[in-house]
Design an enzyme around this catalytic site. Structure first.
Site, PDB file in Angstrom:
ATOM      1  N   ASP A 276       1.377   9.822  -9.112  1.00 58.42           N
ATOM      2  CA  ASP A 276       0.009   9.825  -8.590  1.00 58.42           C
ATOM      3  C   ASP A 276      -0.687  10.995  -9.278  1.00 58.42           C
ATOM      4  O   ASP A 276      -0.229  12.142  -9.185  1.00 58.42           O
ATOM      5  CB  ASP A 276       0.003  10.046  -7.074  1.00 58.42           C
ATOM      6  CG  ASP A 276       0.540   8.839  -6.315  1.00 58.42           C
ATOM      7  OD1 ASP A 276       0.844   7.819  -6.948  1.00 58.42           O
ATOM      8  OD2 ASP A 276       0.649   8.929  -5.071  1.00 58.42           O
ATOM      9  N   ASP A 434      -2.402  -1.400  -0.396  1.00 59.74           N
ATOM     10  CA  ASP A 434      -2.244  -0.177   0.412  1.00 59.74           C
ATOM     11  C   ASP A 434      -2.466  -0.501   1.884  1.00 59.74           C
ATOM     12  O   ASP A 434      -3.530  -0.201   2.434  1.00 59.74           O
ATOM     13  CB  ASP A 434      -3.278   0.876  -0.021  1.00 59.74           C
ATOM     14  CG  ASP A 434      -3.133   1.283  -1.469  1.00 59.74           C
ATOM     15  OD1 ASP A 434      -2.201   2.020  -1.789  1.00 59.74           O
ATOM     16  OD2 ASP A 434      -3.951   0.831  -2.288  1.00 59.74           O
TER      17      ASP A 434
END
Ligand code: 1PR
Length: 579
Positions: A276, A434
């Site tokens: 990330d 998500d």
């Protein structure tokens, strides 16, 4: 020559590795400029050190270029059919769709030159579509005529027998005859990504040098004399792939065969390292990692948690045996990625030395900049591909596209997901989901797919649904993960990256209920993500669900569980992995 549909107008951002800004960038990422490992292995005369590359502009061939350069050769691009005829050795990494590729080759006279070059038994290496085009025809959006050098028709994998299409991942080869370039493959896995394949038959048996089993035994490679072609991607198959390219480029060199300890049997489960990425408060691009998507330290300064530098970590994970590396630009939903030059540079540098698939996500959507210049999501994706990505991952924009599709029942064809998969193929498009788990007392309380959960909720709830979010988990949307997964598969996604905000960074294991739900619902590969805390969590997810791959971030960044120990554990548990 008419520009092919994929030759988009995106400006190419040029970058020279020796420029002062590049050196500064390298240093900021903790790297010194070093010539590639095989720099000294250059062939003796100028002509000998050149590889002619046939790139007709349909996608990412950067990794092929990088691999050739890594092995000490220069790349000369084909501009005219004469360049093909005059080549000392020709590499043809076909990308995109069969029909579009044949169209370009026919229109500019390259089809004829290719046939003539191959019929003269000149050194040739076709990769992926570069193998398929040698056959008589393809059923991909067809029938479409191919170059007709090898008898046979290229057809689509059959997903009705439970095999997921596209065929993505590391699979085993069954070598059928001496193929020279496959001498080092032995019993190792190589990386495939495709939905179409050619089948062996009596008519083409003289060509077939290896097959691979995925539902059927399909042709993995062909060889006749100096002409080679492979369905898999040597440039993405790690050290084994580099040795295949090396054998093609140095056919006369005395290379010693490397012994292999273990036999690859079938499609391996993939272990993926995820980075990330975002800028910290000083403006440097860093690898971060959140707890349930909160990436800030809970200190007075509230700074972004920093766990390393992207290029450096990606290289490390490649060396450690990661089967893929993913970069998620986690602030891409608000910052425009084409304005984010460091992220593009990270990709360029990573792809120079990392020879496994690279996925990049974050901010893939249409965008209008401050000057009113419009960029399409296709342009954003194209730039990512040009910089070295093999797959792009779409988050928020795929949610909006699925909502629209479910509302209208019509595929508009205009969403980022549809456009990118139409041009680059669905194997190049991942949808990142998500979701958050929402517990329910009663499954009838929502109009979305619910499940009976293994572990009841805080108030004893026995049911849950998984609500999708956008903008890095900041906004819940009126769509469930199940509905989203099915819709994006229909819209052209080739793979699903399945996160779970509740489990993210918790190290308590993957959300097995969710991963089972989604991997049973779709016939494209599913990557399980969020919550890995130990090697046992990987074997659990592979045993209990149909996930094709499992991804982790925190435990790798903090060096708590090395990738190798995950692989060793999976092997001991009888789960096929690439070593
Ligand atoms: O919406 O198209 O711009 O894409 C944004 C992308 O960025 C999405 O893929 C979204 O998942 C990701 N993202 C956005 N915000 C965050 C955040 O953490 N604040 N990261 C974020 C999501 C999920 C995984 C993570 C695993 C494994 N991260 O990448 O690495 O959960 O973690 P673990 O092994 O440590 O548990 P768009």
């Amino acid at each position: 020559m008419e520009a092919p549909p994929f030759a988009s107008s995106t400006k190419t951002l040029s970058f020279r590795s020796s420029s002062p800004s590049s050196l500064l960038f390298l240093r900021k990422n903790g790297l010194n400029f070093r010539p590639p490992r095989n720099f000294c292995v250059r062939a003796s005369s100028a002509g000998d050190s050149v590889v002619t590359l046939l790139d007709y502009g349909a996608g990412n061939v950067r990794s092929v270029r990088n691999a050739i350069r890594h092995l000490g050769f220069d790349v000369k691009d084909v501009q005219t059919p004469e360049d093909i005829l005059n080549a000392n050795r020709l590499v043809f990494p076909g990308v995109g769709a069969f029909a579009a590729a044949m169209d370009v080759l026919n229109k500019n006279g390259m089809a004829e030159a290719l046939c003539s070059y191959i019929e003269k038994d000149r050194p040739f290496l076709g990769i992926c579509l570069g193998l398929q085009l040698l056959f008589e025809s393809s059923e991909e959006k067809g029938p479409v005529k191919g170059l007709g050098l090898i008898p046979g028709v290229v057809g689509r994998f059959d997903s009705s027998n439970g095999f997921r299409v596209p065929h993505i991942g590391w699979n085993a080869l069954h070598i059928r005859k001496d193929s020279l370039i496959l001498d080092d493959v032995g019993s190792n896995h190589v990386y495939f990504v495709h939905s179409y394949r050619a089948m062996p038959s009596d008519e083409n048996k003289e060509w077939v040098s290896s097959t691979c089993n995925y539902g059927d035994n399909f042709i993995a490679s062909v060889r006749r004399g100096n002409v080679h072609a492979v369905q898999f991607h040597p440039e993405k198959s790690g050290d084994v792939g580099l040795s295949i390219l090396r054998r093609f480029l140095y056919p006369k060199a005395q290379l010693t065969k490397k012994p292999t300890e273990r036999k690859a049997l079938t499609l391996a489960k993939r272990v993926i390292a995820c980075l990330d990425v975002r800028t910290n408060d000083k403006g440097d691009l860093v690898v971060t990692k959140g707890d349930q998507y909160d990436v800030r330290e809970h200190t007075k300064e509230n700074e972004v948690r920093e766990l390393g530098k992207p290029v450096e970590l990606a290289r490390q994970y490649y060396k450690d045996g990661a089967d893929e590396v993913s970069f998620l630009n986690i602030t891409g939903f608000r910052d425009f990625p084409l304005g984010d030059l460091p992220m593009l540079q990270v990709l360029r540098y990573t792809s120079e030395n990392v020879f496994v698939p690279l996925t990049v996500g974050g901010g893939i959507r249409d965008f209008t900049d401050a000057n009113g210049r419009k960029y399409s999501s296709l342009e954003v994706a194209s730039e990512y591909f040009r910089c070295g990505a093999d797959k792009i991952s779409i988050g928020s924009d795929a949610v909006y596209a699925a909502e629209e599709y479910l509302r209208t029942g019509v595929k508009s064809g205009n969403s980022s997901l549809e456009q990118i998969s139409r041009v680059y193929g669905n194997q190049a498009v991942v949808v990142s989901i998500d979701p958050r788990r929402v517990y329910l007392k009663n499954p009838e309380d929502v109009g979305f797919k619910t499940i009976r959960v293994t572990n009841p909720g805080p108030n004893g709830e026995e049911f849950a649904w998984y609500q999708c979010t956008v903008s890095g988990g900041r906004e819940g949307r009126p769509i469930g993960a199940y509905e989203l997964a099915k819709a994006v598969e229909e819209l052209g996604a080739g793979e699903i990256l399945l996160n779970c905000i509740d489990c993210d960074g918790q190290k308590k294991g993957f959300d097995i209920d969710l991963i089972k739900l989604i991997s049973d619902a779709v016939s494209i590969p599913v990557i399980a993500s969020s919550g890995a805390g130990s090697a046992e969590h990987f074997s659990e997810v592979f045993r209990k669900t149909n996930a094709s791959a499992a991804l982790a971030a925190g435990i790798f960044h903090r060096k708590e569980v090395p990738i190798q120990s995950v692989k060793e554990h999976l092997l001991n548990e009888g789960i096929e992995v690439r070593i």
